[in-house]
Scaffold this motif. Structure first.
Motif, PDB file in Angstrom:
ATOM      1  N   LEU A 175       0.820  -1.217   0.000  1.00  0.00           N
ATOM      2  CA  LEU A 175       0.000   0.000   0.000  1.00  0.00           C
ATOM      3  C   LEU A 175       0.855   1.269   0.000  1.00  0.00           C
ATOM      4  CD1 LEU A 175      -2.774  -1.030   2.561  1.00  0.00           C
ATOM      5  CD2 LEU A 175      -3.039  -0.734   0.086  1.00  0.00           C
ATOM      6  N   GLY A 176       2.174   1.090   0.031  1.00  0.00           N
ATOM      7  CA  GLY A 176       3.070   2.231  -0.046  1.00  0.00           C
ATOM      8  C   GLY A 176       3.557   2.765   1.285  1.00  0.00           C
ATOM      9  N   VAL A 177       3.275   2.056   2.381  1.00  0.00           N
ATOM     10  CA  VAL A 177       3.697   2.518   3.705  1.00  0.00           C
ATOM     11  C   VAL A 177       5.195   2.280   3.893  1.00  0.00           C
ATOM     12  CG1 VAL A 177       3.414   2.175   6.204  1.00  0.00           C
ATOM     13  CG2 VAL A 177       1.420   2.101   4.682  1.00  0.00           C
ATOM     14  N   ASP A 178       5.848   3.215   4.562  1.00  0.00           N
ATOM     15  CA  ASP A 178       7.268   3.087   4.908  1.00  0.00           C
ATOM     16  C   ASP A 178       7.516   1.777   5.641  1.00  0.00           C
ATOM     17  OD1 ASP A 178      10.032   4.254   5.678  1.00  0.00           O
ATOM     18  OD2 ASP A 178       9.101   3.783   7.606  1.00  0.00           O
ATOM     19  N   ARG A 179       8.570   1.071   5.297  1.00  0.00           N
ATOM     20  CA  ARG A 179       8.830  -0.269   5.831  1.00  0.00           C
ATOM     21  C   ARG A 179       8.983  -0.276   7.356  1.00  0.00           C
ATOM     22  NH1 ARG A 179      10.025  -3.873   1.715  1.00  0.00           N
ATOM     23  NH2 ARG A 179      10.347  -2.890  -0.316  1.00  0.00           N
ATOM     24  N   SER A 180       9.714   0.668   7.901  1.00  0.00           N
ATOM     25  CA  SER A 180       9.906   0.718   9.350  1.00  0.00           C
ATOM     26  C   SER A 180       8.591   0.973  10.069  1.00  0.00           C
ATOM     27  CB  SER A 180      10.925   1.796   9.719  1.00  0.00           C
ATOM     28  OG  SER A 180      12.199   1.486   9.187  1.00  0.00           O
ATOM     29  N   ARG A 181       7.789   1.897   9.528  1.00  0.00           N
ATOM     30  CA  ARG A 181       6.493   2.189  10.127  1.00  0.00           C
ATOM     31  C   ARG A 181       5.548   1.001   9.983  1.00  0.00           C
ATOM     32  NH1 ARG A 181       5.847   8.347   7.702  1.00  0.00           N
ATOM     33  NH2 ARG A 181       7.222   9.379   9.222  1.00  0.00           N
ATOM     34  N   ALA A 182       5.660   0.288   8.877  1.00  0.00           N
ATOM     35  CA  ALA A 182       4.827  -0.892   8.661  1.00  0.00           C
ATOM     36  C   ALA A 182       5.141  -1.959   9.701  1.00  0.00           C
ATOM     37  CB  ALA A 182       5.046  -1.445   7.253  1.00  0.00           C
ATOM     38  N   ALA A 183       6.424  -2.168   9.986  1.00  0.00           N
ATOM     39  CA  ALA A 183       6.819  -3.171  10.975  1.00  0.00           C
ATOM     40  C   ALA A 183       6.359  -2.767  12.376  1.00  0.00           C
ATOM     41  CB  ALA A 183       8.339  -3.348  10.954  1.00  0.00           C
ATOM     42  N   ARG A 184       6.548  -1.509  12.711  1.00  0.00           N
ATOM     43  CA  ARG A 184       6.131  -1.011  14.032  1.00  0.00           C
ATOM     44  C   ARG A 184       4.632  -1.180  14.229  1.00  0.00           C
ATOM     45  NH1 ARG A 184       4.509   4.441  15.341  1.00  0.00           N
ATOM     46  NH2 ARG A 184       4.724   4.928  17.569  1.00  0.00           N
ATOM     47  N   PHE A 185       3.852  -0.794  13.218  1.00  0.00           N
ATOM     48  CA  PHE A 185       2.396  -0.903  13.316  1.00  0.00           C
ATOM     49  C   PHE A 185       1.970  -2.366  13.395  1.00  0.00           C
ATOM     50  CE2 PHE A 185      -1.977  -0.811  11.656  1.00  0.00           C
ATOM     51  CZ  PHE A 185      -2.515   0.191  12.454  1.00  0.00           C
ATOM     52  N   SER A 186       2.603  -3.209  12.606  1.00  0.00           N
ATOM     53  CA  SER A 186       2.266  -4.630  12.582  1.00  0.00           C
ATOM     54  C   SER A 186       2.477  -5.289  13.930  1.00  0.00           C
ATOM     55  CB  SER A 186       3.112  -5.346  11.520  1.00  0.00           C
ATOM     56  OG  SER A 186       2.970  -6.749  11.625  1.00  0.00           O
TER      57      SER A 186
END
Length: 264
Positions: A175-186
């Motif tokens: 979906l285009g989310v920054d990888r680091s932010r994606a991991a943190r949110f996940s």
């Protein structure tokens, strides 16, 4: 002693695979299959929930600064980044919460050594990771639309063999989310779900299985410390966009399982 050794193995498997995008539930079912674990579904779910609780605690330890900042913002009782992030988490867990509340009996049948299903879903996980690894890296944060879609991905990941972290991180990156932010949110979005699941099972009396307390405790400790190490490692791997290696791993495990099933 045999039960304790099995608990240690299951704890290590859970600690590694909760954070690595290879499906913790799928690997737990495969481990039980290999260990000839013939326990009832309720007993299996008892151990599974206990091990997930350990990795939830591990997540909070690794992200303790983020958790402290979020709670600090919440207690300011104003609209800020912590408040928005908390609401995004709530939105993201709604799909999985609905599935857990209304389809619990069906889910129990899926966690009874459905090995063919596990192998097939590992292939799906591998395909998602392979596609996500090809996505462009950006600075985009998680928004409301992304929270809903990632939440649906998390609900689907309840199936054994679909990696929860792989599905949520992979979907976020696509979906285009920054990888680091994606991991943190996940990693943070799963904590309230685990706590909610434990509360529901306690109220329903689902913890009355035959698994002894020592085995549960040993499994919890093994999953907790292994989980901390795996979580820290995974954050670094996500930043380096190395998801394709986990895709190859999922494909390999699925092929091996299909091969063994063809011979028996």
């Amino acid at each position: 002693m045999e039960d304790i050794l099995q608990a240690i193995v299951l704890g290590i498997v859970q600690g590694l695979t909760e954070f690595l995008p290879v499906s913790s539930s799928g690997h737990l079912e495969l481990a039980k299959w290999l260990l000839n674990d013939d326990s009832l579904a309720a007993d299996s779910m008892l151990m599974t929930v206990t091990l997930h609780a350990a990795t939830a605690l591990a997540t909070m330890v690794v992200f303790r600064k983020d958790v402290a900042d979020i709670f600090g913002d919440l207690f300011k009782f104003e609209w800020n980044e912590g408040t928005k992030f908390s609401l995004l988490i709530i939105v993201s867990i709604i799909p999985a919460a609905i599935v857990g509340l209304f389809f619990d009996d069906i889910l129990d049948t899926l966690f009874s050594q459905q090995i063919t299903l596990v192998a097939a879903m590992l292939v799906v996980t591998g395909l998602l990771l392979f596609l996500a690894d090809r996505a462009k890296d950006t600075d985009k944060p998680v928004g409301w639309k992304e929270a809903v879609i990632v939440g649906v991905a998390q609900a689907i990941a309840i199936l054994p063999g679909i990696s929860r972290s792989g599905a949520t991180i992979g979907t976020s990156v696509l979906l285009g989310v920054d990888r680091s932010r994606a991991a943190r949110f996940s990693f943070l979005m799963v904590v309230p779900l685990i706590l909610g699941k434990m509360a529901k099972d306690l109220l329903d009396g689902d913890f009355g299985g035959s698994v002894d307390a020592v085995s549960l405790g040993v499994g919890f400790v093994a999953a907790f410390f292994t989980g901390i190490g795996a979580c820290v490692w995974m954050i670094q791997l996500v930043k380096r966009a190395e998801l394709k290696w986990f895709a190859y791993y999922c494909f390999g495990v699925a092929a091996l399982v299909f091969g063994v099933l063809a011979l028996v």
